[in-house]
Design a protein around this motif. Structure first.
Motif, PDB file in Angstrom:
ATOM      1  N   SER A  31       0.845  -1.198   0.000  1.00  0.00           N
ATOM      2  CA  SER A  31       0.000   0.000   0.000  1.00  0.00           C
ATOM      3  C   SER A  31       0.877   1.244   0.000  1.00  0.00           C
ATOM      4  O   SER A  31       1.731   1.400   0.876  1.00  0.00           O
ATOM      5  CB  SER A  31      -0.905   0.029   1.238  1.00  0.00           C
ATOM      6  N   PRO A  32       0.685   2.163  -0.953  1.00  0.00           N
ATOM      7  CA  PRO A  32       1.471   3.394  -0.925  1.00  0.00           C
ATOM      8  C   PRO A  32       1.187   4.234   0.308  1.00  0.00           C
ATOM      9  O   PRO A  32       2.015   5.036   0.722  1.00  0.00           O
ATOM     10  CB  PRO A  32       1.043   4.118  -2.208  1.00  0.00           C
ATOM     11  N   ASN A  33       0.013   4.040   0.922  1.00  0.00           N
ATOM     12  CA  ASN A  33      -0.285   4.783   2.139  1.00  0.00           C
ATOM     13  C   ASN A  33       0.695   4.454   3.253  1.00  0.00           C
ATOM     14  O   ASN A  33       1.028   5.306   4.080  1.00  0.00           O
ATOM     15  CB  ASN A  33      -1.710   4.480   2.607  1.00  0.00           C
ATOM     16  N   ALA A  34       1.161   3.205   3.301  1.00  0.00           N
ATOM     17  CA  ALA A  34       2.099   2.812   4.357  1.00  0.00           C
ATOM     18  C   ALA A  34       3.365   3.656   4.289  1.00  0.00           C
ATOM     19  O   ALA A  34       3.869   4.127   5.317  1.00  0.00           O
ATOM     20  CB  ALA A  34       2.433   1.323   4.236  1.00  0.00           C
ATOM     21  N   ALA A  35       3.894   3.846   3.089  1.00  0.00           N
ATOM     22  CA  ALA A  35       5.088   4.683   2.928  1.00  0.00           C
ATOM     23  C   ALA A  35       4.778   6.136   3.231  1.00  0.00           C
ATOM     24  O   ALA A  35       5.611   6.865   3.789  1.00  0.00           O
ATOM     25  CB  ALA A  35       5.630   4.538   1.506  1.00  0.00           C
ATOM     26  N   TRP A  36       3.579   6.575   2.880  1.00  0.00           N
ATOM     27  CA  TRP A  36       3.158   7.960   3.134  1.00  0.00           C
ATOM     28  C   TRP A  36       3.088   8.223   4.636  1.00  0.00           C
ATOM     29  O   TRP A  36       3.574   9.242   5.139  1.00  0.00           O
ATOM     30  CB  TRP A  36       1.800   8.161   2.482  1.00  0.00           C
ATOM     31  N   TYR A  37       2.457   7.296   5.383  1.00  0.00           N
ATOM     32  CA  TYR A  37       2.380   7.446   6.839  1.00  0.00           C
ATOM     33  C   TYR A  37       3.782   7.467   7.454  1.00  0.00           C
ATOM     34  O   TYR A  37       4.095   8.296   8.316  1.00  0.00           O
ATOM     35  CB  TYR A  37       1.594   6.289   7.467  1.00  0.00           C
ATOM     36  N   VAL A  64       5.859   2.595  20.857  1.00  0.00           N
ATOM     37  CA  VAL A  64       5.626   1.820  19.639  1.00  0.00           C
ATOM     38  C   VAL A  64       4.783   2.651  18.683  1.00  0.00           C
ATOM     39  O   VAL A  64       3.678   3.096  19.034  1.00  0.00           O
ATOM     40  CB  VAL A  64       4.913   0.483  19.928  1.00  0.00           C
ATOM     41  N   LEU A  65       5.328   2.871  17.499  1.00  0.00           N
ATOM     42  CA  LEU A  65       4.589   3.564  16.452  1.00  0.00           C
ATOM     43  C   LEU A  65       3.857   2.491  15.641  1.00  0.00           C
ATOM     44  O   LEU A  65       4.435   1.871  14.748  1.00  0.00           O
ATOM     45  CB  LEU A  65       5.549   4.378  15.575  1.00  0.00           C
ATOM     46  N   ALA A  66       2.609   2.229  15.973  1.00  0.00           N
ATOM     47  CA  ALA A  66       1.787   1.265  15.237  1.00  0.00           C
ATOM     48  C   ALA A  66       0.987   2.024  14.198  1.00  0.00           C
ATOM     49  O   ALA A  66       0.289   2.993  14.513  1.00  0.00           O
ATOM     50  CB  ALA A  66       0.859   0.516  16.187  1.00  0.00           C
ATOM     51  N   ALA A  67       1.052   1.564  12.937  1.00  0.00           N
ATOM     52  CA  ALA A  67       0.480   2.326  11.827  1.00  0.00           C
ATOM     53  C   ALA A  67      -1.036   2.376  11.856  1.00  0.00           C
ATOM     54  O   ALA A  67      -1.632   3.342  11.379  1.00  0.00           O
ATOM     55  CB  ALA A  67       0.952   1.750  10.495  1.00  0.00           C
ATOM     56  N   ASN A  68      -1.691   1.337  12.386  1.00  0.00           N
ATOM     57  CA  ASN A  68      -3.149   1.412  12.519  1.00  0.00           C
ATOM     58  C   ASN A  68      -3.597   0.619  13.738  1.00  0.00           C
ATOM     59  O   ASN A  68      -2.778   0.021  14.453  1.00  0.00           O
ATOM     60  CB  ASN A  68      -3.860   0.978  11.235  1.00  0.00           C
TER      61      ASN A  68
END
Length: 367
Positions: free
Chosen positions: A180-186, A233-237
């Motif tokens: 997902s490009p959103n993962a890199a964006w986040y 912890v930086l959890a993305a979602n």
């Protein structure tokens, strides 16, 4: 065409707030109230990527269906869920085109893998609205949230929670699915805040954005660093946050480090009240869903997106995609009522189970 990295080039034409108001209050008369427009009858296809993230089927799907019906009463909806399988989703796109849908709203399970399917749709005369994730290929419109801002909100919240350990504190980054490009964006937004202020002790990608993979990755981080040497912890979602927290508990960590999240899942909101998760990022799903529905109905009628889109975005394959990029907001225990309850996402009764009642009282969540 020259390819670009995960960062998007965005050109804003109007004020986003004005668009949001317009989407939310657009009258039916302006969108099909006269006799000719009211006779519209076409099918909008909705393809969502998975069931791992609760919001897709609990929030986005019913909201999009509701708004399409309001804007085009005689239109119908076709729905499919890829269950995190890009091959399955490609077949679903082909099936919908064969069955005669006139426009697609697509949240791609894999934004690169669906490129050929979007090209197939274009050849068949079926426009595609990229929803939440910017798929490659000739999409006609794009609706999402500012992913860099999502990452910045997570990073800023984590720094605030780690105030006494920010200099030299160990952070584990649990990123999203790299397909997902959103993962890199986040991640880009997060690192713009954290770099130089904490130590990124470990960083993992979470395939499928699911809790099981997050649990496995977090268990590996605990084994490598030690259960008491993780300061944040930086959890993305929120699904990833659930896996992180379960791994920490399994390792016997009694005082949990601050853990971020995203999507404002109901279970995550309850974890925030219990003190297990520090924050989540709330993305007003209704506004996003309504913008996608407005784009789909306009395209189904053969109209342009000038009255819906506020900006344009370039993907690695396509330039000047008419877009709506909305603003997210951070949610912690102190502003649940002012954000999620106020917007009607959840009621206090939904959030505050009997077991959570004492914690809700301490958080000031009054019935």
């Amino acid at each position: 065409m020259r390819k670009r990295g995960p960062a998007r080039r965005i050109r804003t034409r109007h004020v986003v707030a004005a668009l949001v108001a317009g989407i939310m209050t657009m009258s039916l008369a302006a969108c099909g109230g006269d006799g000719e427009a009211g006779a519209d009858s076409f099918t909008v296809g909705l393809l969502l990527p998975s069931r791992a993230v609760p919001r897709w089927e609990h929030s986005d799907k019913p909201l999009i269906e509701k708004r399409v019906k309001e804007l085009c009463p005689r239109c119908t909806m076709a729905y499919a869920n890829a269950q995190n399988d890009a091959t399955r989703q490609r077949a679903q796109v082909t099936s919908m085109i064969t069955k005669g849908v006139e426009v697609l709203i697509l949240d791609a399970a894999d934004t690169r893998a669906l490129r050929s399917s979007i090209q197939e749709a274009r050849k068949a005369g079926v426009p595609v609205v990229a929803y939440d994730r910017l798929a490659e290929g000739p999409v006609s419109g794009y609706v999402s949230f500012d992913g860099a801002q999502v990452g910045r909100l997570q990073g800023e919240a984590l720094l605030k929670a780690m105030e006494d350990k920010a200099n030299g504190g160990n952070v584990v980054m649990m990123n999203g699915d790299p397909t997902s490009p959103n993962a890199a964006w986040y991640k880009e937004g997060t690192l713009s805040v954290l770099t130089g202020k904490v130590k990124i002790a470990r960083s993992y990608d979470t395939l499928g954005w699911n809790s099981e993979n997050a649990h496995a990755n977090m268990s590996a981080a605990i084994a490598a660093l030690g259960p008491n040497r993780i300061d944040g912890v930086l959890a993305a979602n929120d699904a990833i946050a659930a896996g992180v927290i379960s791994a920490l508990k399994s390792a016997g960590v009694s005082e949990l480090p601050p853990v971020t999240g995203q999507d404002a899942d109901l279970d995550a909101v309850r974890r925030i009240i219990k003190g297990e998760q520090y924050m989540t990022v709330y993305k007003p799903f209704r506004t996003e869903a309504y913008a996608a529905a407005a784009m789909a109905v306009a395209l189904g009628r053969g109209e342009g997106l000038r009255d819906v889109a506020t900006t344009t975005t370039d993907s690695p394959t396509t330039e000047h995609i008419p877009s709506v990029l909305l603003a997210p907001s951070a949610v912690t225990v102190g502003n649940i009522e002012q954000t999620l309850v106020k917007d009607g996402v959840y009621t206090i009764d939904q959030i505050c189970t009997r077991q959570l009642r004492p914690a809700c009282d301490r958080a000031g969540l009054a019935r």
